[in-house]
Design an enzyme around this catalytic site. Structure first.
Site, mmCIF file in Angstrom:
data_model
loop_
_atom_site.group_PDB
_atom_site.id
_atom_site.type_symbol
_atom_site.label_atom_id
_atom_site.label_comp_id
_atom_site.label_asym_id
_atom_site.label_seq_id
_atom_site.Cartn_x
_atom_site.Cartn_y
_atom_site.Cartn_z
ATOM 1 N N ASP A 1 -0.017 5.000 1.165
ATOM 2 C CA ASP A 1 -0.204 6.181 2.274
ATOM 3 C C ASP A 1 -0.125 5.420 3.294
ATOM 4 O OD1 ASP A 1 -0.291 8.006 0.260
ATOM 5 O OD2 ASP A 1 -2.601 8.034 0.123
ATOM 6 N N ASP B 1 1.049 -1.378 0.054
ATOM 7 C CA ASP B 1 -0.073 0.124 -0.008
ATOM 8 C C ASP B 1 0.991 1.150 0.027
ATOM 9 O OD1 ASP B 1 -2.232 1.752 0.421
ATOM 10 O OD2 ASP B 1 -1.835 1.602 2.575
ATOM 11 N N ARG C 1 -11.262 -0.389 -5.795
ATOM 12 C CA ARG C 1 -10.934 -0.018 -4.456
ATOM 13 C C ARG C 1 -10.811 -0.984 -3.584
ATOM 14 N NH1 ARG C 1 -11.096 5.040 -2.040
ATOM 15 N NH2 ARG C 1 -11.853 5.099 -0.013
ATOM 16 N N CYS D 1 -6.390 3.341 -7.911
ATOM 17 C CA CYS D 1 -7.871 3.201 -7.695
ATOM 18 C C CYS D 1 -8.245 4.915 -7.663
ATOM 19 C CB CYS D 1 -8.632 2.578 -6.946
ATOM 20 S SG CYS D 1 -10.527 2.677 -6.850
#
Length: 177
Positions: A9, A7, A100, A89
């Site tokens: 962030d 991932d 998402r 996304c």
């Protein structure tokens, strides 16, 4: 192929409830750039799957997102490594897309790009959505305590979730064990 999916962030860079809207706001978590470079130099392909609903919300545009990712690639290259495929996304939470997270669309896109099965590979995230997306495609869910990780840690995690302090700790585990 040794593939690790991250991932963005809260794992690679600081997260913000107000969204990361510019290259200036995109600030790496200490040790994350070096971790990606070390993994890359050790033969790992490091891909990124990131929800970026700020695009749908009008907070920033695709060109700005591309500039953030160019900065990520530049910083990792300065450390002698490289970043693999980055997928995102751009949709909002109510758009009904299949990409998402916690839906697995981006992870499936990475698997198709590299022509690999995702079973038993690791997906590193800081949220329950990341862990749920990992489970949906038989990836090993890995939680880091950075970003929203400590808040996520207070919830009931999927069985078998691995937990690390940060991305640097994940890299040490994968490279040395």
């Amino acid at each position: 192929m040794k593939l690790l999916i991250l991932d963005r962030d809260g794992v690679i860079n600081q997260d913000s409830d107000a969204y990361i809207k510019s290259v200036e706001e995109w600030i790496p978590i200490p040790g994350s750039i070096e971790a990606i470079a070390q993994l890359s130099k050790a033969g790992w392909t490091v891909a990124v799957a990131t929800n970026q609903s700020g695009i749908a919300r009008g907070y920033y545009d695709v060109a700005t997102l591309d500039a953030m990712h160019a900065r990520l690639r530049e910083l990792v290259a300065e450390q002698g490594g490289e970043v693999g495929l980055i997928v995102y996304c751009p949709h909002g939470p109510d758009d009904g897309c299949s990409c998402r997270k916690p839906k697995p669309g981006m992870l499936q896109q990475i698997a198709a790009h590299y022509g690999v099965d995702l079973a038993q590979r690791w997906f590193v995230g800081d949220s329950m959505g990341d862990l749920d997306a990992a489970l949906a495609v038989d990836l090993q869910p890995v939680l880091v305590k950075t970003g929203k990780g400590l808040k996520t840690l207070s919830k009931t995690l999927p069985a078998g979730t691995l937990i690390f302090e940060d991305l640097a700790a994940v890299a040490r585990e994968l490279i040395h064990n």
